[in-house]
Design a protein around this motif. Structure first.
Motif, mmCIF file in Angstrom:
data_model
loop_
_atom_site.group_PDB
_atom_site.id
_atom_site.type_symbol
_atom_site.label_atom_id
_atom_site.label_comp_id
_atom_site.label_asym_id
_atom_site.label_seq_id
_atom_site.Cartn_x
_atom_site.Cartn_y
_atom_site.Cartn_z
ATOM 1 N N MET A 68 32.931 47.594 57.035
ATOM 2 C CA MET A 68 32.795 46.626 55.967
ATOM 3 C C MET A 68 33.897 45.585 56.135
ATOM 4 O O MET A 68 35.065 45.926 56.255
ATOM 5 N N PRO A 69 33.537 44.313 56.135
ATOM 6 C CA PRO A 69 34.529 43.262 56.342
ATOM 7 C C PRO A 69 35.439 43.070 55.138
ATOM 8 O O PRO A 69 35.129 43.486 54.035
ATOM 9 N N GLN A 70 36.556 42.422 55.397
ATOM 10 C CA GLN A 70 37.499 42.106 54.321
ATOM 11 C C GLN A 70 36.849 41.078 53.389
ATOM 12 O O GLN A 70 35.990 40.321 53.805
ATOM 13 N N PRO A 71 37.269 41.045 52.130
ATOM 14 C CA PRO A 71 36.686 40.085 51.183
ATOM 15 C C PRO A 71 36.966 38.646 51.627
ATOM 16 O O PRO A 71 38.047 38.336 52.134
ATOM 17 N N ASP A 72 35.980 37.774 51.433
ATOM 18 C CA ASP A 72 36.183 36.376 51.803
ATOM 19 C C ASP A 72 36.780 35.597 50.632
ATOM 20 O O ASP A 72 36.943 36.124 49.529
ATOM 21 N N ASP A 73 37.109 34.339 50.896
ATOM 22 C CA ASP A 73 37.790 33.519 49.888
ATOM 23 C C ASP A 73 36.966 33.340 48.620
ATOM 24 O O ASP A 73 37.527 33.286 47.524
ATOM 25 N N SER A 74 35.653 33.258 48.729
ATOM 26 C CA SER A 74 34.831 33.058 47.530
ATOM 27 C C SER A 74 34.867 34.301 46.636
ATOM 28 O O SER A 74 34.908 34.182 45.407
ATOM 29 N N GLN A 75 34.885 35.477 47.247
ATOM 30 C CA GLN A 75 34.986 36.715 46.462
ATOM 31 C C GLN A 75 36.350 36.818 45.788
ATOM 32 O O GLN A 75 36.456 37.212 44.623
ATOM 33 N N ILE A 76 37.390 36.465 46.525
ATOM 34 C CA ILE A 76 38.743 36.511 45.973
ATOM 35 C C ILE A 76 38.870 35.494 44.835
ATOM 36 O O ILE A 76 39.421 35.803 43.777
ATOM 37 N N ALA A 77 38.324 34.294 45.031
ATOM 38 C CA ALA A 77 38.398 33.259 43.999
ATOM 39 C C ALA A 77 37.686 33.701 42.726
ATOM 40 O O ALA A 77 38.194 33.505 41.615
ATOM 41 N N GLU A 78 36.528 34.325 42.880
ATOM 42 C CA GLU A 78 35.778 34.786 41.706
ATOM 43 C C GLU A 78 36.558 35.865 40.956
ATOM 44 O O GLU A 78 36.660 35.843 39.728
ATOM 45 N N THR A 79 37.131 36.813 41.690
ATOM 46 C CA THR A 79 37.900 37.880 41.064
ATOM 47 C C THR A 79 39.168 37.337 40.412
ATOM 48 O O THR A 79 39.531 37.742 39.308
ATOM 49 N N ALA A 80 39.835 36.390 41.085
ATOM 50 C CA ALA A 80 41.036 35.770 40.512
ATOM 51 C C ALA A 80 40.681 35.030 39.222
ATOM 52 O O ALA A 80 41.435 35.074 38.244
ATOM 53 N N TYR A 81 39.533 34.388 39.213
ATOM 54 C CA TYR A 81 39.076 33.682 38.011
ATOM 55 C C TYR A 81 38.866 34.662 36.861
ATOM 56 O O TYR A 81 39.264 34.407 35.723
ATOM 57 N N LEU A 82 38.265 35.797 37.155
ATOM 58 C CA LEU A 82 38.036 36.812 36.122
ATOM 59 C C LEU A 82 39.362 37.373 35.590
ATOM 60 O O LEU A 82 39.496 37.617 34.396
ATOM 61 N N ILE A 83 40.333 37.551 36.476
ATOM 62 C CA ILE A 83 41.658 38.002 36.049
ATOM 63 C C ILE A 83 42.289 36.951 35.134
ATOM 64 O O ILE A 83 42.862 37.275 34.099
ATOM 65 N N TRP A 84 42.160 35.676 35.523
ATOM 66 C CA TRP A 84 42.703 34.575 34.741
ATOM 67 C C TRP A 84 42.082 34.544 33.343
ATOM 68 O O TRP A 84 42.779 34.410 32.346
ATOM 69 N N LEU A 85 40.770 34.722 33.283
ATOM 70 C CA LEU A 85 40.091 34.761 31.989
ATOM 71 C C LEU A 85 40.557 35.944 31.156
ATOM 72 O O LEU A 85 40.797 35.824 29.953
ATOM 73 N N ARG A 105 42.984 39.695 45.688
ATOM 74 C CA ARG A 105 42.872 40.089 47.098
ATOM 75 C C ARG A 105 43.181 41.573 47.276
ATOM 76 O O ARG A 105 42.459 42.292 47.962
ATOM 77 N N LEU A 106 44.229 42.048 46.613
ATOM 78 C CA LEU A 106 44.590 43.461 46.714
ATOM 79 C C LEU A 106 43.529 44.362 46.085
ATOM 80 O O LEU A 106 43.203 45.414 46.629
ATOM 81 N N ALA A 107 42.996 43.936 44.947
ATOM 82 C CA ALA A 107 41.969 44.744 44.274
ATOM 83 C C ALA A 107 40.717 44.859 45.143
ATOM 84 O O ALA A 107 40.145 45.944 45.276
ATOM 85 N N LEU A 108 40.300 43.754 45.735
ATOM 86 C CA LEU A 108 39.108 43.784 46.573
ATOM 87 C C LEU A 108 39.356 44.566 47.863
ATOM 88 O O LEU A 108 38.467 45.269 48.345
ATOM 89 N N SER A 109 40.562 44.470 48.412
ATOM 90 C CA SER A 109 40.890 45.240 49.620
ATOM 91 C C SER A 109 40.884 46.732 49.324
ATOM 92 O O SER A 109 40.392 47.532 50.109
ATOM 93 N N ALA A 110 41.425 47.123 48.169
ATOM 94 C CA ALA A 110 41.436 48.537 47.783
ATOM 95 C C ALA A 110 40.011 49.037 47.584
ATOM 96 O O ALA A 110 39.674 50.158 47.971
ATOM 97 N N GLU A 111 39.155 48.203 47.012
ATOM 98 C CA GLU A 111 37.754 48.583 46.814
ATOM 99 C C GLU A 111 37.068 48.768 48.160
ATOM 100 O O GLU A 111 36.292 49.700 48.352
ATOM 101 N N THR A 112 37.382 47.902 49.118
ATOM 102 C CA THR A 112 36.807 48.003 50.456
ATOM 103 C C THR A 112 37.237 49.303 51.123
ATOM 104 O O THR A 112 36.429 49.983 51.750
ATOM 105 N N VAL A 113 38.499 49.671 50.963
ATOM 106 C CA VAL A 113 39.003 50.919 51.550
ATOM 107 C C VAL A 113 38.277 52.110 50.942
ATOM 108 O O VAL A 113 37.892 53.049 51.647
#
Length: 88
Positions: free
Chosen positions: A1-18, A35-43
């Protein structure tokens, strides 16, 4: 499974901001946390895929016969004493 891309990170960062009430000046922190949350989910997903699958019929619990535990009786309710009839 590939690492999260910038669009996934941006969406998650936006949700954290909200979730934090839209504070100003924390964009880098939100990006790193996303980025860390998505990487941990990937692992975790990789670990699930790599885990050996076991046949339920061969597990220890399935091999042991199941014996039903005896049902417990409900405790007896105390009876109220009978009232004597009043003489007529």
């Amino acid at each position: 499974m590939p690492q999260p891309d910038d669009s996934q990170i941006a969406e998650t960062a936006y949700l954290i901001w909200l979730d934090e009430g839209q504070p100003d000046g924390h964009d880098e922190d939100h990006w790193q946390r996303a980025r860390l949350a998505l990487s941990a989910e990937t692992v975790k997903q990789r670990a699930k895929k790599a885990a050996p699958k076991t046949d339920a019929s061969k597990t220890k619990a399935a091999a042991a016969p199941k014996v039903a535990a005896p049902k417990a009786k409900a405790p007896a309710k105390p009876r109220a004493p009978r009232k004597a009839k009043a003489p007529e």
